[in-house]
Scaffold this active site. Structure first.
Site, PDB file in Angstrom:
ATOM      1  N   PRO A  97      57.503  68.436  54.372  1.00  0.00           N
ATOM      2  CA  PRO A  97      58.552  67.739  53.503  1.00  0.00           C
ATOM      3  C   PRO A  97      59.706  67.284  54.475  1.00  0.00           C
ATOM      4  O   PRO A  97      59.940  67.703  55.509  1.00  0.00           O
ATOM      5  CB  PRO A  97      58.994  68.923  52.708  1.00  0.00           C
ATOM      6  CG  PRO A  97      58.762  70.305  53.226  1.00  0.00           C
ATOM      7  CD  PRO A  97      57.527  70.062  54.026  1.00  0.00           C
ATOM      8  N   ALA A 107      56.915  66.419  64.137  1.00  0.00           N
ATOM      9  CA  ALA A 107      55.387  66.523  63.796  1.00  0.00           C
ATOM     10  C   ALA A 107      55.005  64.920  63.458  1.00  0.00           C
ATOM     11  O   ALA A 107      53.578  64.571  64.062  1.00  0.00           O
ATOM     12  CB  ALA A 107      55.289  67.175  62.527  1.00  0.00           C
ATOM     13  N   ASP A 148      61.467  71.044  69.057  1.00  0.00           N
ATOM     14  CA  ASP A 148      60.709  70.674  67.611  1.00  0.00           C
ATOM     15  C   ASP A 148      59.438  69.950  68.296  1.00  0.00           C
ATOM     16  O   ASP A 148      58.301  70.579  67.594  1.00  0.00           O
ATOM     17  CB  ASP A 148      61.302  69.681  66.752  1.00  0.00           C
ATOM     18  CG  ASP A 148      62.467  70.440  65.959  1.00  0.00           C
ATOM     19  OD1 ASP A 148      62.924  71.752  66.366  1.00  0.00           O
ATOM     20  OD2 ASP A 148      63.046  69.901  64.915  1.00  0.00           O
TER      21      ASP A 148
HETATM   22  C1  MEV Z   1      66.284  71.544  64.656  1.00  0.00           C
HETATM   23  O1  MEV Z   1      65.123  72.055  64.315  1.00  0.00           O
HETATM   24  C2  MEV Z   1      66.969  72.315  65.864  1.00  0.00           C
HETATM   25  C3  MEV Z   1      68.503  71.971  66.296  1.00  0.00           C
HETATM   26  O2  MEV Z   1      68.339  73.113  67.169  1.00  0.00           O
HETATM   27  C4  MEV Z   1      68.187  70.587  66.991  1.00  0.00           C
HETATM   28  C5  MEV Z   1      67.502  70.732  68.118  1.00  0.00           C
HETATM   29  O3  MEV Z   1      67.034  71.718  68.711  1.00  0.00           O
HETATM   30  O4  MEV Z   1      67.351  69.650  68.756  1.00  0.00           O
HETATM   31  C6  MEV Z   1      69.267  72.073  65.196  1.00  0.00           C
END
Ligand code: MEV
Length: 313
Positions: A97, A107, A148
């Site tokens: 989502p 992704a 990510d």
């Molecule tokens: C986002 O999924 C995770 C954060 O720590 C941002 C990042 O690490 O780039 C909020």
């Protein structure tokens, strides 16, 4: 027939989000949600992007200066791979989502890169795919840590720490868990852009770096304790650490009304630990539920939110 659809994994962060942007450790794992993409030749004379589920349809502008932020983030892929002048259609099928803290943007970048890699036989390595997806994330998040895109590329649970200096490689360690860890993901339905919450934390940190560095250090230390707890399969301890991590994320003011409700529901129905996951400001929570998993998921749904039962490891 060969399915040329390429995939990028969605993710949860179990411990360490936000602090990871400032050099702390974080633990993340893929979830069984992915973005798929497929590239095809056309005679249209340009790069056409379609995301039917989101009603997105555009022709990539050849000149980066004329691209909006969404086009800029994915556009860099075509520039870097020198495919901007090709005539093609990219179709994207997102099962992650949008803007729910589950790594959808990373992704999507990985899926598009892999689709191009397969279609044009570019023979990109995972390292190259990951590095290019990181460039997209830097545009999408402002100052992305790179966690990510790393999970989106490799699809494995991992401990992550960004590089000290630009250009250096981050520390990535795959986590081998003795048994699967049962979780519930609660999805608030409130869209939130990671770029916004990351920007808010940065402004607060700039006003009082010493205070915020202290919070980041605490998150770093509890994340490393969490890795130990995971490896010893001490879920009580892991749950405590998740709860404390949520408290510290609250101190960073990246929670929201919906996220607090979800966390309370999960804890009241037997989760050992519950916290927001990813960027926050809405998005999703993750709850550790070795017992009562169905009860927690049902209570979340009864309150009008979406719930997903997932195992990591
Ligand atoms: C986002 O999924 C995770 C954060 O720590 C941002 C990042 O690490 O780039 C909020």
């Amino acid at each position: 027939a060969v399915d040329h659809r390429a995939c990028g994994h969605g993710k949860i962060i179990l411990l360490g989000e936000h602090a990871v942007v400032y050099g702390s450790h974080a633990v993340a794992a893929p979830v069984p949600l992915a973005v798929r993409a497929v590239a095809q030749d056309t005679k249209s004379g340009g790069v056409d992007m379609f995301i039917p589920r989101w009603g997105v349809e555009y022709r990539l502008h050849r000149d980066p200066a004329h691209r909006d932020s969404f086009q800029r983030s994915l556009g860099i892929i075509f520039d870097e791979l020198q495919l901007t002048d090709r005539s093609m259609r990219i179709e994207v099928f997102p099962n992650v989502p949008r803007a729910m803290g589950l790594g959808g943007s990373a992704a999507m970048a990985v899926a598009v890169i892999r689709a191009l890699d397969q279609h044009y036989k570019l023979a990109l390595s995972d390292e190259e795919i990951n590095a290019l997806a990181f460039r997209c994330e830097e545009i999408a998040h402002g100052s992305a840590s790179g966690i990510d895109n790393t999970v989106a590329t490799y699809g494995k649970p991992l401990l992550y720490k960004r590089a000290g200096k630009k250009g250096e490689a981050p520390m990535v360690r795959e986590l081998h868990l003795p048994k699967r860890i049962p979780l519930v993901i609660g999805i608030s339905g409130k869209e939130s852009l990671t770029a916004v919450t990351v920007g808010k934390v940065r402004t607060a940190w700039q006003r009082n770096p010493a205070l915020y560095d202290g919070i980041f250090q605490q998150i770093d230390s509890l994340t490393l304790q969490g890795v130990e707890a995971m490896q010893q399969y001490d879920l009580e301890r892991l749950g405590d650490l998740m709860n404390i991590c949520h408290g510290l994320l609250n101190a960073l003011r990246v929670s929201s009304w919906e996220v607090e409700e979800l966390v309370q529901i999960a804890r009241e129905h037997g989760a050992l630990g519950a916290k927001l996951t990813g960027g926050g400001g809405g998005g999703s929570i993750v709850a550790l539920c070795p017992q009562n998993r169905e009860k927690v998921a049902a209570a979340i749904r009864d309150a009008g939110y979406q719930a997903m039962e997932v195992d990591i490891g």
